[in-house]
Scaffold this motif. Structure first.
Motif, PDB file in Angstrom:
ATOM      1  N   ALA A 121       0.910  -1.247  -0.082  1.00  0.00           N
ATOM      2  CA  ALA A 121      -0.387  -0.329   0.377  1.00  0.00           C
ATOM      3  C   ALA A 121       1.121   0.861  -0.116  1.00  0.00           C
ATOM      4  O   ALA A 121       1.487   1.262   0.505  1.00  0.00           O
ATOM      5  CB  ALA A 121      -1.124   0.105   1.503  1.00  0.00           C
ATOM      6  N   CYS A 122       0.304   2.201  -1.228  1.00  0.00           N
ATOM      7  CA  CYS A 122       1.536   3.276  -0.697  1.00  0.00           C
ATOM      8  C   CYS A 122       0.891   4.177   0.661  1.00  0.00           C
ATOM      9  O   CYS A 122      -0.249   4.403   0.985  1.00  0.00           O
ATOM     10  CB  CYS A 122       0.490   4.475  -1.810  1.00  0.00           C
ATOM     11  SG  CYS A 122       1.259   6.707  -2.229  1.00  0.00           S
ATOM     12  N   PRO A 123       2.156   4.258   0.978  1.00  0.00           N
ATOM     13  CA  PRO A 123       2.352   5.539   2.591  1.00  0.00           C
ATOM     14  C   PRO A 123       1.306   6.369   2.060  1.00  0.00           C
ATOM     15  O   PRO A 123       0.955   7.296   3.525  1.00  0.00           O
ATOM     16  CB  PRO A 123       3.635   5.051   3.101  1.00  0.00           C
ATOM     17  CG  PRO A 123       4.630   5.336   1.348  1.00  0.00           C
ATOM     18  CD  PRO A 123       3.936   3.846   0.497  1.00  0.00           C
ATOM     19  N   LYS A 124       1.614   6.934   1.115  1.00  0.00           N
ATOM     20  CA  LYS A 124       1.134   8.538   0.798  1.00  0.00           C
ATOM     21  C   LYS A 124      -0.391   8.874   1.080  1.00  0.00           C
ATOM     22  O   LYS A 124      -1.215   9.560   1.640  1.00  0.00           O
ATOM     23  CB  LYS A 124       1.609   9.437  -0.298  1.00  0.00           C
ATOM     24  CG  LYS A 124       2.744   9.257   0.201  1.00  0.00           C
ATOM     25  CD  LYS A 124       3.324  10.412   1.049  1.00  0.00           C
ATOM     26  CE  LYS A 124       4.594  11.435   0.595  1.00  0.00           C
ATOM     27  NZ  LYS A 124       4.908  11.333   2.063  1.00  0.00           N
ATOM     28  N   CYS A 125      -0.660   7.379   0.170  1.00  0.00           N
ATOM     29  CA  CYS A 125      -2.351   7.215  -0.648  1.00  0.00           C
ATOM     30  C   CYS A 125      -3.577   6.519   0.125  1.00  0.00           C
ATOM     31  O   CYS A 125      -4.568   6.721  -0.043  1.00  0.00           O
ATOM     32  CB  CYS A 125      -2.966   8.348  -2.158  1.00  0.00           C
ATOM     33  SG  CYS A 125      -2.353   6.815  -2.991  1.00  0.00           S
ATOM     34  N   ASN A 126      -2.563   5.276   1.110  1.00  0.00           N
ATOM     35  CA  ASN A 126      -2.450   4.060   0.521  1.00  0.00           C
ATOM     36  C   ASN A 126      -3.212   3.195  -0.131  1.00  0.00           C
ATOM     37  O   ASN A 126      -3.708   2.361   0.086  1.00  0.00           O
ATOM     38  CB  ASN A 126      -3.855   4.033   2.023  1.00  0.00           C
ATOM     39  CG  ASN A 126      -3.993   3.138   3.636  1.00  0.00           C
ATOM     40  OD1 ASN A 126      -2.960   3.088   3.446  1.00  0.00           O
ATOM     41  ND2 ASN A 126      -4.868   2.985   3.603  1.00  0.00           N
ATOM     42  N   GLN A 146       6.504   3.082  -7.158  1.00  0.00           N
ATOM     43  CA  GLN A 146       5.504   3.943  -7.660  1.00  0.00           C
ATOM     44  C   GLN A 146       4.481   3.741  -6.934  1.00  0.00           C
ATOM     45  O   GLN A 146       3.738   2.668  -7.586  1.00  0.00           O
ATOM     46  CB  GLN A 146       6.612   4.537  -8.742  1.00  0.00           C
ATOM     47  CG  GLN A 146       5.677   5.450  -9.017  1.00  0.00           C
ATOM     48  CD  GLN A 146       6.102   6.381  -9.946  1.00  0.00           C
ATOM     49  OE1 GLN A 146       7.142   5.245 -10.687  1.00  0.00           O
ATOM     50  NE2 GLN A 146       6.512   7.716  -9.839  1.00  0.00           N
ATOM     51  N   CYS A 147       3.800   4.819  -6.456  1.00  0.00           N
ATOM     52  CA  CYS A 147       2.098   4.315  -6.645  1.00  0.00           C
ATOM     53  C   CYS A 147       1.986   4.849  -8.211  1.00  0.00           C
ATOM     54  O   CYS A 147       2.157   5.990  -8.855  1.00  0.00           O
ATOM     55  CB  CYS A 147       1.784   5.522  -5.228  1.00  0.00           C
ATOM     56  SG  CYS A 147      -0.412   5.426  -5.860  1.00  0.00           S
ATOM     57  N   ASN A 148       1.108   4.057  -8.809  1.00  0.00           N
ATOM     58  CA  ASN A 148       0.173   4.352 -10.350  1.00  0.00           C
ATOM     59  C   ASN A 148      -1.250   5.064  -9.482  1.00  0.00           C
ATOM     60  O   ASN A 148      -1.439   5.884 -11.092  1.00  0.00           O
ATOM     61  CB  ASN A 148      -0.453   2.892 -10.551  1.00  0.00           C
ATOM     62  CG  ASN A 148       0.705   1.981 -11.278  1.00  0.00           C
ATOM     63  OD1 ASN A 148       1.782   2.489 -11.323  1.00  0.00           O
ATOM     64  ND2 ASN A 148       0.226   1.174 -10.227  1.00  0.00           N
ATOM     65  N   ALA A 149      -2.286   5.714  -8.433  1.00  0.00           N
ATOM     66  CA  ALA A 149      -2.516   6.280  -7.844  1.00  0.00           C
ATOM     67  C   ALA A 149      -2.208   7.650  -8.500  1.00  0.00           C
ATOM     68  O   ALA A 149      -2.783   8.468  -9.189  1.00  0.00           O
ATOM     69  CB  ALA A 149      -3.828   5.567  -6.724  1.00  0.00           C
ATOM     70  N   CYS A 150      -1.553   7.944  -7.159  1.00  0.00           N
ATOM     71  CA  CYS A 150      -0.932   9.233  -6.798  1.00  0.00           C
ATOM     72  C   CYS A 150       1.156   9.462  -7.602  1.00  0.00           C
ATOM     73  O   CYS A 150       1.097  10.924  -7.667  1.00  0.00           O
ATOM     74  CB  CYS A 150      -0.894   9.706  -5.216  1.00  0.00           C
ATOM     75  SG  CYS A 150       0.561   8.500  -4.032  1.00  0.00           S
ATOM     76  N   GLN A 151       0.982   8.750  -7.782  1.00  0.00           N
ATOM     77  CA  GLN A 151       2.064   8.839  -9.042  1.00  0.00           C
ATOM     78  C   GLN A 151       3.272   8.965  -7.659  1.00  0.00           C
ATOM     79  O   GLN A 151       4.688   9.139  -7.817  1.00  0.00           O
ATOM     80  CB  GLN A 151       3.036  10.528  -9.459  1.00  0.00           C
ATOM     81  CG  GLN A 151       1.821  10.155 -10.283  1.00  0.00           C
ATOM     82  CD  GLN A 151       1.621   8.363 -11.326  1.00  0.00           C
ATOM     83  OE1 GLN A 151       2.168   8.344 -11.793  1.00  0.00           O
ATOM     84  NE2 GLN A 151       0.228   8.588 -11.273  1.00  0.00           N
TER      85      GLN A 151
HETATM   86 ZN    ZN Z   1      -0.141   6.902  -3.664  1.00  0.00          ZN
END
Ligand code: ZN
Lengths: 161, 251
Positions: A121-126, A146-151
């Protein structure tokens, strides 16, 4: 005289040199603490064999104990039992996340050579919509994601068992 | 010395790790992409870290009060017992990855077997290192497949690396009286069983990568006896420079 529990509580004030939000007790690298031949021994286990932070951690432990009035201390490096990411405390995992590093997730079958990279899970946007960029990140213990949702590019603390 | 065979055996594993770590370290700042620069040096760090634990144990066995630095830096070329594979030049990225892949595919089953050793220090190093080696092998296997099953050029470079390095792989399983002594005492694994596992990993990955195992069976060895290729002296002159120029210096 101080007790082993006192020493352990002093070590809760020593931070990891590479991830300063974590203490060395959060990281789980402090093993037995005991008094023998007029000396306090602190057993320390490396995260990875080549972890360059170990010497710094040793120096930081000794200077912290000195600050608390304990001069007769020694750090003993032990390999066995081998460190595992399971020893990172729950509080430590929370601190990692807040710091922007994804904590280790349970990877089911470590023996399979070509298992899919773990869902992290992305630590920024989960978001769970993330991808592994490289198996080796900024240090041996981390992979680069890398997060695909928030980059957001982020480090993932690899599961080591 | 109480246990000369064990001392020699520990040095071999340590020297393989140190020399390969030194070679990988040459990529620092020169990797084809940043991620690989970092991966190569992270693997180098793991290997050098493993060698430190092993040199500490070797120094304890030797019993002359040396430390790991003196064993790592102050021996002559013929006293290093690493295999020839690990001292071969980095070449292009394919050569480095294939060298590492052949080594990792050996190291993983080797450490898994060594974890069972009744020699506590060997079992501890093996148990620690096996976890790291799993990541190394995963990384190199994926690259072998990516290059072999990639473009014409990457395929051709990977195949030439295999054709060149194959002659050095037999030495991974070299045994002499040191192994016989320790195997008879039940302290270390037989390399013949590990060879089967190695060959199975190599065959699977190369076939997935559409690469061929060479049919010629040229074999080079000598490293375990202290006879090295022409590259070893150059590695040592780099590796030992600081300790030779400033004896006993410490960071
Ligand atoms: Zn993210």
């Amino acid at each position: 005289m101080v007790s082993a529990a006192d020493i352990r509580s002093y070590l809760e004030e020593v931070s990891d040199p590479e991830i300063p939000v974590l203490t060395i007790t959060d990281l789980g690298v402090v093993q037995q603490i005991y008094f023998q031949d007029q000396t306090w021994f602190v057993e320390l286990t490396p995260t990875y064999s080549g972890c360059p932070a170990m010497q710094q951690i040793e120096a930081d432990i000794l200077s912290k104990l000195k600050e608390k009035g304990i001069e007769n201390a020694q750090v003993k490096h032990v390999l066995s039992p081998a460190w595992t990411t399971d020893w990172i405390s729950e509080e430590g995992r929370q601190k990692l996340r807040l710091y922007g590093i994804a904590p280790p997730v349970n990877e089911p079958d470590k023996s399979a050579l070509f298992s899919e990279p773990p869902r992290v899970a992305c630590p920024k946007c989960n978001s769970k919509d993330t991808r592994m960029v490289s198996l080796f990140g900024s240090t041996a213990c981390k992979a680069h994601y890398q997060c695909n949702a928030c980059q957001e590019p982020f480090d993932y603390f690899k599961c080591l068992k | 010395m109480q246990q000369p065979a064990l001392f020699e055996y520990v040095l071999r594993i340590a020297d393989d790790s140190l020399i390969l770590g030194q070679r990988l370290g040459e990529w620092c700042g020169h990797g084809p992409i940043l991620e690989e620069d970092i991966a190569m040096t992270n693997i180098a760090l793991d290997l050098i870290g493993q060698s430190i634990s092993l040199y500490d144990f070797a120094a304890e066995l030797e019993g002359t009060g040396k430390n790991h630095d003196q064993l790592a830096y102050l021996r002559y070329e013929n006293e290093y017992k690493n295999i020839l594979l690990v001292e071969q030049p980095n070449g292009d990225f394919a050569m480095t990855i294939l060298r590492q892949f052949f080594f990792d595919a050996f190291r993983l089953p080797f450490y898994e077997a060594l974890m069972q050793s009744p020699v506590a220090q060997l079992a501890a190093v093996a148990a620690k290192s096996v976890k790291e080696t799993r990541y190394h092998l995963k990384h190199t296997s994926e690259w072998v497949i990516r290059m072999g099953d990639g473009t014409d050029e990457s395929h051709q470079r990977a195949q030439s690396a295999i054709d060149h390095l194959w002659r050095y792989t037999n030495e991974l399983f070299y045994e002499n009286e040191v192994d016989q002594t320790l195997q008879a005492e039940g302290k270390v694994p037989a390399l013949s069983a590990i060879r089967t596992q190695w060959l199975s990993t190599v065959t699977n990955v190369l076939s997935e990568a559409t690469l061929q195992i060479p049919t010629n069976d040229w074999k080079f060895d000598g490293g375990r006896e202290g006879r090295h290729s022409e590259h070893m002296g150059y590695i040592l002159s780099d590796l030992q420079y600081m300790q030779r120029a400033y004896p006993n210096m410490e960071w």
